[in-house]
Design a protein around this motif. Structure first.
Motif, mmCIF file in Angstrom:
data_model
loop_
_atom_site.group_PDB
_atom_site.id
_atom_site.type_symbol
_atom_site.label_atom_id
_atom_site.label_comp_id
_atom_site.label_asym_id
_atom_site.label_seq_id
_atom_site.Cartn_x
_atom_site.Cartn_y
_atom_site.Cartn_z
ATOM 1 N N HIS A 106 0.842 -1.197 0.000
ATOM 2 C CA HIS A 106 0.000 0.000 0.000
ATOM 3 C C HIS A 106 0.870 1.237 0.000
ATOM 4 C CE1 HIS A 106 -3.655 -2.230 0.630
ATOM 5 N NE2 HIS A 106 -3.061 -2.909 1.599
ATOM 6 N N MET B 247 -4.840 10.280 3.420
ATOM 7 C CA MET B 247 -5.275 9.156 4.245
ATOM 8 C C MET B 247 -4.927 9.383 5.713
ATOM 9 S SD MET B 247 -4.577 5.059 3.952
ATOM 10 C CE MET B 247 -4.939 5.078 2.227
ATOM 11 N N ILE C 215 -7.632 9.368 8.795
ATOM 12 C CA ILE C 215 -7.521 8.460 9.941
ATOM 13 C C ILE C 215 -7.418 9.256 11.239
ATOM 14 C CG2 ILE C 215 -6.025 6.742 11.030
ATOM 15 C CD1 ILE C 215 -5.427 5.742 8.122
ATOM 16 N N ASP D 121 -10.231 10.352 -4.869
ATOM 17 C CA ASP D 121 -10.206 8.923 -4.574
ATOM 18 C C ASP D 121 -11.069 8.130 -5.549
ATOM 19 O OD1 ASP D 121 -9.282 6.722 -3.193
ATOM 20 O OD2 ASP D 121 -10.504 7.062 -1.407
ATOM 21 N N ARG E 143 -9.499 -0.185 -0.388
ATOM 22 C CA ARG E 143 -8.232 -0.414 0.325
ATOM 23 C C ARG E 143 -8.245 0.153 1.734
ATOM 24 N NH1 ARG E 143 -5.359 0.762 -4.610
ATOM 25 N NH2 ARG E 143 -5.139 2.885 -3.877
ATOM 26 N N ARG E 144 -8.895 1.293 1.922
ATOM 27 C CA ARG E 144 -8.884 1.933 3.238
ATOM 28 C C ARG E 144 -10.146 1.662 4.053
ATOM 29 N NH1 ARG E 144 -11.428 7.180 3.065
ATOM 30 N NH2 ARG E 144 -12.020 7.716 0.939
ATOM 31 N N GLN F 274 -9.870 0.868 7.878
ATOM 32 C CA GLN F 274 -9.438 2.009 8.686
ATOM 33 C C GLN F 274 -10.524 3.088 8.733
ATOM 34 O OE1 GLN F 274 -7.368 0.939 6.054
ATOM 35 N NE2 GLN F 274 -6.048 -0.289 7.352
ATOM 36 N N ALA F 275 -11.197 3.308 7.626
ATOM 37 C CA ALA F 275 -12.196 4.373 7.549
ATOM 38 C C ALA F 275 -13.498 4.003 8.254
ATOM 39 C CB ALA F 275 -12.484 4.719 6.088
#
Length: 168
Positions: A4, A10, A14, A75, A82-83, A86-87
């Motif tokens: 990544h 990002m 976060i 984005d 991919r995120r 976390q998101a």
């Protein structure tokens, strides 16, 4: 598996999500607005983006809710996928997904259905905001991003769906 790459936006998302989750009122339903520039609120102040306006609308109606803005300018749905972990942390009540038009513009595959499947597997309801929702709303001179008034109108459109999903 591809490594990544770090994206500057990002880290900010976060960090903001951590801060917002830490400051959410006890018992607040957490809604994550996942998307690109029209979620982020490109061209307007953070408080004028639709997630902030949506939170204000829902709270004014008595809902104990926190809306986290997990939008990143430019984005793609691949980036959102991919995120995703976390998101959208454990305990999220619902996700508002606005995929935008970057997939088509950048020649990326549309990963919307995979995002929806992963969230569904986690028991998290998804509220879709299709690009057609932006028709007829006031846009900035670029013709792609909404004005503060346009974001408010979008937030008003989405508020009843969110309230229905979280049962408040």
């Amino acid at each position: 598996m591809k490594p990544h790459s770090f994206r500057p936006g990002m880290a900010a998302v976060i960090l903001a999500a951590f801060f917002l989750f830490e400051t959410a009122p006890a018992g607040a339903a957490t809604i994550v607005a996942l998307g690109a520039s029209n979620t982020y609120g490109k061209g307007v102040a953070r408080g004028q983006a639709y997630p902030a306006q949506l939170e204000a609308i829902l709270r004014a109606k008595g809902a104990n809710v926190r809306v986290v803005n997990a939008g990143i300018n430019g984005d793609t749905t691949e980036g959102m996928l991919r995120r995703l972990d976390q998101a959208v942390p454990k305990g999220t009540s619902a996700v508002i997904l606005q995929p935008g038009g970057n997939d088509r513009r950048k020649g990326s595959p549309d990963r919307t259905s995979e995002i929806q499947s992963q969230l569904s597997a986690r028991g998290i309801p998804v509220i879709m905001i299709p690009n057609s929702s932006f028709r007829g709303l006031p846009h900035q001179p670029d013709g792609q991003h909404l004005t503060p008034e346009g974001y408010h109108m979008l937030a008003e459109q989405v508020a009843s769906q969110v309230a229905g999903v979280i049962g408040r």
